[in-house]
Design an enzyme around this catalytic site. Structure first.
Site, PDB file in Angstrom:
ATOM      1  N   GLU A  28      59.135  64.551  21.011  1.00 20.07           N
ATOM      2  CA  GLU A  28      58.750  63.998  22.299  1.00 20.07           C
ATOM      3  C   GLU A  28      57.378  64.544  22.686  1.00 20.07           C
ATOM      4  O   GLU A  28      57.138  65.747  22.633  1.00 20.07           O
ATOM      5  CB  GLU A  28      59.810  64.410  23.342  1.00 20.07           C
ATOM      6  CG  GLU A  28      59.465  64.001  24.747  1.00 20.07           C
ATOM      7  CD  GLU A  28      60.165  64.867  25.773  1.00 20.07           C
ATOM      8  OE1 GLU A  28      60.675  65.951  25.422  1.00 20.07           O
ATOM      9  OE2 GLU A  28      60.187  64.461  26.941  1.00 20.07           O
ATOM     10  N   ASP A  56      62.085  69.136  24.292  1.00 17.93           N
ATOM     11  CA  ASP A  56      62.093  70.351  25.098  1.00 17.93           C
ATOM     12  C   ASP A  56      63.506  70.705  25.549  1.00 17.93           C
ATOM     13  O   ASP A  56      64.379  69.851  25.632  1.00 17.93           O
ATOM     14  CB  ASP A  56      61.214  70.158  26.342  1.00 17.93           C
ATOM     15  CG  ASP A  56      59.735  70.094  25.974  1.00 17.93           C
ATOM     16  OD1 ASP A  56      59.394  70.574  24.877  1.00 17.93           O
ATOM     17  OD2 ASP A  56      58.955  69.558  26.779  1.00 17.93           O
ATOM     18  N   ASP A  86      64.559  71.212  28.357  1.00 23.63           N
ATOM     19  CA  ASP A  86      64.701  70.993  29.808  1.00 23.63           C
ATOM     20  C   ASP A  86      65.392  69.653  30.076  1.00 23.63           C
ATOM     21  O   ASP A  86      65.878  68.992  29.159  1.00 23.63           O
ATOM     22  CB  ASP A  86      63.324  71.048  30.477  1.00 23.63           C
ATOM     23  CG  ASP A  86      62.384  69.978  29.930  1.00 23.63           C
ATOM     24  OD1 ASP A  86      62.852  69.115  29.147  1.00 23.63           O
ATOM     25  OD2 ASP A  86      61.187  70.009  30.270  1.00 23.63           O
ATOM     26  N   ASP A 102      64.267  66.692  31.039  1.00 20.74           N
ATOM     27  CA  ASP A 102      63.652  65.530  30.400  1.00 20.74           C
ATOM     28  C   ASP A 102      63.974  65.492  28.908  1.00 20.74           C
ATOM     29  O   ASP A 102      64.267  64.435  28.348  1.00 20.74           O
ATOM     30  CB  ASP A 102      62.127  65.555  30.589  1.00 20.74           C
ATOM     31  CG  ASP A 102      61.734  65.200  32.015  1.00 20.74           C
ATOM     32  OD1 ASP A 102      62.625  64.728  32.764  1.00 20.74           O
ATOM     33  OD2 ASP A 102      60.561  65.413  32.377  1.00 20.74           O
TER      34      ASP A 102
END
Ligand code: TSJ
Length: 651
Positions: free
Chosen positions: A442, A515, A517, A519
């Site tokens: 990503e 990641d 996180d 997202d």
């Protein structure tokens, strides 16, 4: 005279015992042959083997309550209010029938009264196998007058069947502790695994009450003991309702459609239940003798055929189809359908590699006739529901045609354009899928680091940007040609949906790197959903992985670096270093330079990856619908409770 009698009995006993020992030794020598594995799966299997006996008793009509408890010390107790395992002397063996059940291999159901129509138990191996694989096992039987008890250790009788009290009640209670000499771990009973299985059994056997208790020692801060009662008078119709509620799927008609039938001499029965939701995938779960048939078989074929025939017939008669229109396909009628098919028969044949496919041809006819006859009547009596279902099927057929056109368009593009890989793909040198892997990354900066840090001989990088399409919310025609998914499809090289062909897969490992996180979690789930729905074999055959970048970098002095992948790991490293350190928290992959990314996340020698595992399609399906559905609350709850569909794998 008395003494003589006793002596004789003991002699007979010894002879029996020798035979018994031989039988059960085989189970201890090769436990995998009898329970599949000696891991957590096998451990849970022990519980099912015992519970299946109680369910048989319930199916015979003598029992309506079963209680399962996980006790302190990882002891399992299963009890029922059936007739109680017979305690009388078995003629052939000369020992009590209950003792035969626990000490003779394959004795289950064959002793005493003729056996049942349905013999549950995954492989019907039964109580003696559980006994052989338990450090100790105790059985208590109440026959309406007396309470009997017998104890075994590693399959051996250690106390004769004795009367320990009186009771006017009836029932059987079995308590056992799995043997740590056999099982890798015996302290890994998972409440939710037992819960899922027992709930399913309660759905499949309407009216039986199954209670599950967790009575293990608890850590101090833990709130309440887990306890559940599964009791569904609605049977498999309740199962369908439950699935829709649990996945927060919006239904298209209030009532679940339910049909049941059995043959003249009552040696076989069939029931089906189904309901439509407003999504585009289907979920058909079939069972034979309460055993899940993941690969379908005759009962499922009969169901699908009848649905297709009757619905096409009705669509023509009521002008949903013009005279010139072709018939709709089965898949059109199954879009948005959740269905349970359950058959019970005396000699079920399980076929295929995994023995998860029903082979009895009589079940094709039986289910097909059932649905043929009853669905016609149902449609005549429920025109509104029928209209809803057939309109949805027509929409599905239109989308199917559109998808076909979209595929044609892709195919008709110039051969050059078609053969070319996505421009963003940094391919690897090797063409051997045995050793190649593609990282789907990503974002731009992470993509850059990955390209520079990789081993370009066998690692390819495909960067992705922007808002990924949620495949749960669209039909296939919107997938084909989608600008976010097309690079993924082209890079993997094996097509999509009906045309998916795993033999064309260009990389043995497909690694999602995002990641740690919110997202990142979102894009992971979107990609996984896509793979699961449109490239299912890719997931089933274990090609999909999730990269695990570290959360922290701990620096000691100028040159010593340590990476921590969890908070616990960070604390452990800090304790061990025990001096002045510098901690960096990675907010994203983009913060790592190529060398760091290689060292921590991409180097096959040292990296940690999660292999995506969808053994249980139902759990996975659930996971995806919850995570990707509209409703926020179930998603939040699920994420809090943890992501079950990934299994830790150290590489
Ligand atoms: F696994 C097991 F065998 F240990 C076991 C069996 C465990 C548990 C918890 C329950 C049972 C069990 C067996 N419950 N109910 C029965 N019923 C019989 O064994 C039974 C009773 C009477 C007659 C009869 O013909 O009179 C026949 C049977 C098979």
């Amino acid at each position: 005279m008395d003494n003589l009698e006793i002596a004789k009995t003991e002699q007979e006993y010894t002879a029996d015992e020798i035979q018994v020992l031989e039988g059960l030794e085989a189970v201890r020598k090769r436990p995998g042959m009898y329970i599949g594995s000696t891991g957590p799966k096998g451990l849970h299997h022990l519980v099912y083997e015992i519970v299946d006996n109680s369910i048989d008793e319930a199916l015979a009509g003598y029992c309506d309550k079963i209680e399962v408890s996980i006790l302190p010390g990882n002891v399992i107790r299963v009890s029922d209010n059936g007739r109680g395992i017979p305690v009388g002397i078995n003629q052939k063996m000369g020992i009590p029938a209950v003792t035969v059940v626990f000490t003779v291999l394959h004795a289950g159901g064959k002793f005493g009264g003729g056996g049942y129509k349905v013999s549950g138990g995954l492989h019907g191996v039964g109580a003696s196998v559980v006994n052989a694989l338990s450090t100790w096992l105790e059985v208590k039987v109440c026959d309406g007058e007396k309470i009997y008890r017998q104890r075994y250790e590693r399959g051996n009788i250690v106390s004769e069947l004795e009367v320990i009290g009186e009771s006017s009640e009836r029932g059987t209670e079995v308590t056992f502790k799995a043997d740590p000499e056999i099982f890798q771990e015996t302290d890994v009973y998972d409440y939710s695994v037992l819960e899922t299985r027992l709930r399913e059994q309660a759905f499949l056997n309407a009216g039986i009450k199954i209670v599950l208790n967790d009575e293990r020692e608890q850590e101090e801060d833990v709130e309440e003991r887990k306890h559940d009662v599964f009791h569904y008078e609605g049977g498999i119709a309740s199962f369908v309702e439950y699935i829709h509620k649990k996945r927060s799927l919006d239904i298209l008609h209030e009532d679940v459609i339910y049909f049941a039938a059995s043959n003249e001499d009552d040696t076989a029965s069939a029931e089906v239940a189904f309901q439509y939701n407003d999504k585009y995938s289907d979920l058909i779960l079939s069972f034979a003798n309460n055993i899940r048939t993941t690969d379908g078989g005759t009962h499922e074929e009969g169901f699908k055929r009848a649905i297709t025939t009757v619905m096409n017939e009705y669509a023509r008669k009521h002008k949903f189809l013009k005279d010139s229109d072709k018939n709709l396909l089965g898949e059109d009628f199954r879009e948005g359908m959740t269905a349970i098919i359950s058959v019970k028969l005396s000699e079920a044949q399980f076929e295929g590699q995994t023995k998860a496919k029903l082979g009895n041809t009589a079940m094709r006819t039986m289910v097909q006739n059932l649905v043929n006859d009853k669905l016609r009547i149902y449609f005549d009596e429920h025109p509104d529901v029928t209209k809803t279902i057939l309109e949805k099927a027509c929409q599905a057929a239109l989308a199917r045609e559109k998808a076909r056109h979209a595929r044609e368009l892709v195919r008709r593009k110039s051969p050059l354009e078609n053969a070319s890989l996505p421009g963003k793909l940094a391919d690897c040198q090797s063409r051997n899928p045995e050793e190649t892997e593609v990282y789907i990354v990503e974002g731009d900066s992470a993509g850059g680091s990955a390209k520079n840090g990789r081993d370009r001989k066998y690692q390819a990088i495909l960067p992705l940007w922007g808002k990924m399409l949620n495949v749960e919310k669209v039909r296939e025609d919107k997938i084909i040609g989608n600008d976010k998914l097309t690079p993924v499809i082209t890079a993997l090289g094996c097509g999509v949906g009906k045309e998916f062909d795993i033999s064309k897969l260009r990389y043995g490992k497909v690694i999602i790197m995002a990641d740690a996180d919110v997202d990142g979690s979102h894009i992971r789930t979107l990609l996984l959903t896509f793979f699961y729905r449109y490239m299912q074999p890719l997931v089933e055959q274990g090609h999909v992985y999730i990269a695990q970048p570290p959360l922290y970098r701990i620096t000691k002095g100028k040159t010593n670096h340590f990476y921590a992948y969890t908070d616990e790991e960070r604390d452990k490293i800090l304790r061990e270093l025990n001096c002045k350190t510098d901690i960096q928290r990675y907010k994203g992959l983009g913060e790592m330079d190529p060398e760091q990314l290689w060292e921590t996340t991409m180097n096959p020698e040292t990296r940690i990856m999660l292999r995506v595992n969808v053994e249980d399609a139902m759990v996975a399906d659930e996971t995806f619908s919850i995570l990707m559905g509209e409703k926020v609350e179930p998603r939040r709850l699920f994420i809090e409770q943890n992501a079950k569909y990934v299994q830790n794998l150290d590489i």
